[in-house]
Design an enzyme around this catalytic site. Structure first.
Site, PDB file in Angstrom:
ATOM      1  N   LYS A 212      30.966  27.313  36.031  1.00  0.00           N
ATOM      2  CA  LYS A 212      30.497  28.433  35.211  1.00  0.00           C
ATOM      3  C   LYS A 212      30.783  28.179  33.341  1.00  0.00           C
ATOM      4  O   LYS A 212      30.348  27.993  32.652  1.00  0.00           O
ATOM      5  CB  LYS A 212      31.158  29.461  36.204  1.00  0.00           C
ATOM      6  CG  LYS A 212      30.111  31.027  34.722  1.00  0.00           C
ATOM      7  CD  LYS A 212      30.275  32.191  35.178  1.00  0.00           C
ATOM      8  CE  LYS A 212      30.299  33.293  34.469  1.00  0.00           C
ATOM      9  NZ  LYS A 212      30.607  34.701  34.956  1.00  0.00           N
ATOM     10  N   GLU A 218      40.968  22.264  37.527  1.00  0.00           N
ATOM     11  CA  GLU A 218      41.011  21.755  39.078  1.00  0.00           C
ATOM     12  C   GLU A 218      39.453  21.255  39.344  1.00  0.00           C
ATOM     13  O   GLU A 218      39.499  19.851  39.604  1.00  0.00           O
ATOM     14  CB  GLU A 218      40.781  22.873  39.873  1.00  0.00           C
ATOM     15  CG  GLU A 218      42.496  23.914  40.745  1.00  0.00           C
ATOM     16  CD  GLU A 218      42.302  24.949  39.837  1.00  0.00           C
ATOM     17  OE1 GLU A 218      42.147  25.193  39.020  1.00  0.00           O
ATOM     18  OE2 GLU A 218      43.410  25.362  39.783  1.00  0.00           O
ATOM     19  N   GLY A 272      31.311  35.271  38.471  1.00  0.00           N
ATOM     20  CA  GLY A 272      31.417  33.293  39.872  1.00  0.00           C
ATOM     21  C   GLY A 272      31.328  33.395  41.265  1.00  0.00           C
ATOM     22  O   GLY A 272      30.524  33.041  41.955  1.00  0.00           O
ATOM     23  N   ARG A 273      32.210  34.859  41.750  1.00  0.00           N
ATOM     24  CA  ARG A 273      31.740  35.372  42.825  1.00  0.00           C
ATOM     25  C   ARG A 273      30.332  35.825  43.294  1.00  0.00           C
ATOM     26  O   ARG A 273      30.127  35.773  44.469  1.00  0.00           O
ATOM     27  CB  ARG A 273      32.929  35.949  43.312  1.00  0.00           C
ATOM     28  CG  ARG A 273      33.414  37.363  42.649  1.00  0.00           C
ATOM     29  CD  ARG A 273      34.898  37.823  42.235  1.00  0.00           C
ATOM     30  NE  ARG A 273      34.979  39.238  41.680  1.00  0.00           N
ATOM     31  CZ  ARG A 273      35.191  38.462  40.747  1.00  0.00           C
ATOM     32  NH1 ARG A 273      35.297  38.000  40.268  1.00  0.00           N
ATOM     33  NH2 ARG A 273      35.442  40.115  40.329  1.00  0.00           N
ATOM     34  N   GLU A 359      38.763  39.289  44.696  1.00  0.00           N
ATOM     35  CA  GLU A 359      38.861  39.105  43.564  1.00  0.00           C
ATOM     36  C   GLU A 359      38.505  40.796  42.969  1.00  0.00           C
ATOM     37  O   GLU A 359      38.288  40.473  41.959  1.00  0.00           O
ATOM     38  CB  GLU A 359      38.007  37.800  43.123  1.00  0.00           C
ATOM     39  CG  GLU A 359      39.056  37.513  41.739  1.00  0.00           C
ATOM     40  CD  GLU A 359      38.089  35.647  41.367  1.00  0.00           C
ATOM     41  OE1 GLU A 359      36.861  35.397  41.157  1.00  0.00           O
ATOM     42  OE2 GLU A 359      39.660  35.015  40.922  1.00  0.00           O
ATOM     43  N   HIS A 390      42.913  34.398  70.048  1.00  0.00           N
ATOM     44  CA  HIS A 390      43.713  33.943  70.264  1.00  0.00           C
ATOM     45  C   HIS A 390      44.888  33.864  69.214  1.00  0.00           C
ATOM     46  O   HIS A 390      45.551  32.489  69.608  1.00  0.00           O
ATOM     47  CB  HIS A 390      43.224  32.296  71.262  1.00  0.00           C
ATOM     48  CG  HIS A 390      42.211  32.771  72.905  1.00  0.00           C
ATOM     49  ND1 HIS A 390      43.145  32.446  73.707  1.00  0.00           N
ATOM     50  CD2 HIS A 390      41.274  32.874  73.104  1.00  0.00           C
ATOM     51  CE1 HIS A 390      42.481  32.653  74.782  1.00  0.00           C
ATOM     52  NE2 HIS A 390      40.816  33.239  73.869  1.00  0.00           N
ATOM     53  N   LYS A 515      47.567  30.442  35.470  1.00  0.00           N
ATOM     54  CA  LYS A 515      46.724  28.725  34.761  1.00  0.00           C
ATOM     55  C   LYS A 515      47.768  29.040  33.377  1.00  0.00           C
ATOM     56  O   LYS A 515      47.960  27.572  33.525  1.00  0.00           O
ATOM     57  CB  LYS A 515      45.771  29.428  34.058  1.00  0.00           C
ATOM     58  CG  LYS A 515      44.575  29.603  35.945  1.00  0.00           C
ATOM     59  CD  LYS A 515      42.932  30.156  34.697  1.00  0.00           C
ATOM     60  CE  LYS A 515      42.120  30.525  35.869  1.00  0.00           C
ATOM     61  NZ  LYS A 515      40.947  30.485  35.082  1.00  0.00           N
TER      62      LYS A 515
HETATM   63  O1  F6P Z   1      39.134  32.068  40.887  1.00  0.00           O
HETATM   64  C1  F6P Z   1      38.791  32.133  38.735  1.00  0.00           C
HETATM   65  C2  F6P Z   1      37.902  31.904  38.125  1.00  0.00           C
HETATM   66  O2  F6P Z   1      37.321  32.142  37.405  1.00  0.00           O
HETATM   67  C3  F6P Z   1      36.869  32.646  39.664  1.00  0.00           C
HETATM   68  O3  F6P Z   1      35.926  33.647  39.760  1.00  0.00           O
HETATM   69  C4  F6P Z   1      35.712  31.296  39.371  1.00  0.00           C
HETATM   70  O4  F6P Z   1      34.909  31.572  40.756  1.00  0.00           O
HETATM   71  C5  F6P Z   1      36.599  30.197  39.755  1.00  0.00           C
HETATM   72  O5  F6P Z   1      38.024  30.841  38.603  1.00  0.00           O
HETATM   73  C6  F6P Z   1      35.914  28.967  39.163  1.00  0.00           C
HETATM   74  O6  F6P Z   1      35.453  28.951  38.012  1.00  0.00           O
HETATM   75  P1  F6P Z   1      34.299  28.239  36.925  1.00  0.00           P
HETATM   76  O7  F6P Z   1      33.943  28.269  38.199  1.00  0.00           O
HETATM   77  O8  F6P Z   1      34.282  28.008  35.707  1.00  0.00           O
HETATM   78  O9  F6P Z   1      34.871  26.521  37.111  1.00  0.00           O
END
Ligand code: F6P
Length: 556
Positions: A212, A218, A272-273, A359, A390, A515
């Protein structure tokens, strides 16, 4: 309504007073009532939701509905659907329902019809995925791109992977995906790169970078890693054919080196979620399964959205799921809940719903910033049955009380019936599905054990207290439509709970601190790794324990 008004409202107080009365009634006795199942079961569009194994009565349901009315839940749901800026800390609308809205509907936000925008992007995704799948869009060396690596994390990964796994063994989707592979790369751990690329040929691989913000550490490091993998094998010019993006931040996409023409946008009003129905999910899913499956998936989610907005609270599936969530957590004090799909294809449902729910509702303050006098959110976890049986069911039966959702299907995606076996393999699975909720609810008494001749010393060990609540959800078969239904049911369950608690279910400030601290560590690691061996950089600015650990780490 402020939290003070909420907890002092007659509706809230009535539930507080009601809880101890219900707690005294054992499910073993309640379930003897032949009319109870009918009174507490709902059916809608092929979904059966049985709440009769909740620690609740018909009266509880009435009181929960009264609470929903007291907090104006229907008004809040309608406001969400209409684009009100309910995410107040970020001044954003919460419009994931618009992502699956019918093309004929209109939702105007800041003067812009967002449904038209959604359908314009969907049209581009359909055209692009058709071109890649048919081989019209080729890689730099003229080969069809049969493999896709979707890079993204959190909401830019969990929902798409949940749907991908749900549909992998659907016969129609499996056929549509014949000869194609979809991999996900989420963790910044370099091991995940190796796993994602295993056996992939750069010449036939398309990389979709999904973020987003297009700034997530990452995702961006993984994107740079795969950009370098592609460039090394195919040359830098190949990026134009082998990398596309999904983002709200097109300037950053361009800076990264992906032509914004090869980017699929979405909007800040998609959390995002809650983004799996945007290009975040639709690009990788359409590439793998084709557009038809995507349309059916969206239709399933849309059908539940309509139900949420139109069904009376008493008959509204996601509302009831949310209200029982509040009941179990806030009024009965159960802070954990399990998702137990009796379907291997739902192996990624629990990880996705963990993010959607935790979240969203793992918050400590109300909308006005006041500290909540109760704990909001639950710890969600789960595994497909029978694997979970199990693993952790021991604790669920005899240890802690964990309200559970059992999700089962009338038919298997992949039925097997062996000659000579008493039941089909799916019936064997479902025997467990039907048995477990009753075992949790009714348990087994010491008297029953003694009557069976169990030695006295073993009686307490073999006793099952029972009275453990669960929901039972039964659907026809897992396919794109029912996957969409399930997704929307659980998204709305979370939103309903957040609206009742009066929190902001749509921001996530709690992920920021880690972060920031990681940035400080990164700076230290850069300094330490680049310092001359003879003159190592001093590890400083950390807590003594962290300094000690970093020193160990850097000594290697
Ligand atoms: O975990 C934090 C967060 O901001 C989530 O809400 C989001 O889905 C994820 O990081 C990834 O964010 P992006 O889509 O901006 O890479």
């Amino acid at each position: 309504m402020s939290t003070t008004s909420l907890v002092s409202s007659p509706a809230w107080k009535a539930l507080v007073a009601h809880a101890p009365k219900v707690s005294q009634q054992h499910l073993r006795d309640l379930l003897k009532d032949g009319k109870r199942a009918a009174a507490l079961t709902l059916e809608h569009d092929g979904i059966v939701l049985d709440s009769s194994r909740q620690n609740a009565t018909v009266e509880t349901k009435k009181l929960l509905v009264a609470l929903a009315k007291a907090v104006d839940l229907p008004k809040k749901l309608k406001a969400m659907a209409a684009g009100a800026k309910l995410n107040t800390t970020e001044n954003r609308s919460v419009l994931h329902m618009a992502l699956r809205a019918d093309a004929k509907s209109r939702i105007v936000v800041d003067g812009q019809d967002v449904v038209a925008d959604v359908h314009a992007v969907q049209k581009r995704i359909k055209a692009f995925s058709d071109k890649v799948r048919s081989g019209k869009w080729q890689g730099a060396t003229g080969k069809t791109l049969t493999d896709v690596v979707a890079i993204g994390i959190g909401g830019s990964y969990l929902g798409p992977e949940f749907v991908f796994e749900a549909l992998k063994t659907d016969p129609v989707c499996a056929k549509a995906a014949d000869g194609r592979r979809l991999r996900f790369l989420a963790n910044v751990d370099p091991i995940d790169v190796t796993r994602a690329l295993d056996d992939l040929d750069p010449e036939t691989t398309l990389v979709v970078v999904i973020s987003k913000t297009f700034t997530t550490a990452e995702t961006m490091l993984n994107a740079r890693t795969l950009r370098s993998w592609l460039s090394k094998h195919l040359g830098a010019a190949a990026i134009a054919k082998h990398m596309v993006a999904v983002s709200t931040n097109l300037p950053e996409v361009a800076k990264f080196g992906i032509d914004p023409k090869n980017a699929f946008g979405f909007w800040d009003w998609v959390g995002g979620r809650y983004s799996v129905c945007s290009a975040v999910g639709l690009v990788p899913l359409a590439l793998q399964y084709g557009w038809k499956a995507v349309e059916q998936f969206l239709a399933g989610a849309r059908a539940i959205d309509q139900h949420l907005l139109t069904a009376p609270l008493e008959k509204n599936l996601p509302v009831q799921m949310g209200l029982f969530g509040v009941w179990n957590s806030t009024f009965l004090g159960h802070h954990t809940r399990a998702l137990l799909p009796y379907c291997q294809s739902l192996m990624k449902l629990a990880p996705h719903i963990q993010q959607v729910d935790m979240e969203s509702n793992g918050k400590r303050v109300a909308l006005d910033g006041s500290v909540l006098p109760f704990a909001a959110g639950e710890v969600n976890f789960g595994e497909p049955g029978t694997n979970g049986q199990h693993s952790f069911y021991q604790l669920v039966h005899q240890g802690r009380v964990v309200p559970a959702d059992f999700i089962g299907f009338k038919r298997s995606q992949q039925p097997v019936s062996l000659p000579g076996e008493p039941v089909s393999n799916h019936d064997e699975l479902m025997s467990n599905f039907f048995a477990q909720p009753d075992a949790l609810a009714c348990g087994k008494t010491a008297a029953q054990l003694r009557a069976e001749g169990v030695p006295e010393a073993l009686v307490p060990h073999k006793e099952f207290p029972g009275n453990r609540p669960s929901h039972v959800l039964l659907l026809d078969v897992l396919n794109p439509y029912t996957t969409g239904q399930l997704l929307a049911l659980y998204e709305h369950r979370t939103a309903v709970q957040g609206f009742i608690w009066g929190i902001n279910s749509f921001d996530q400030w709690g992920v920021e601190l880690g972060k920031v601290l990681a940035k400080q560590v990164r700076t230290q690691l850069t300094a330490s790794r680049t310092a001359a061996k003879k003159k190592p950089a001093v590890v400083s600015g950390f807590k003594p324990a962290t300094t000690a650990m970093l020193t160990h780490y850097l000594a290697d």
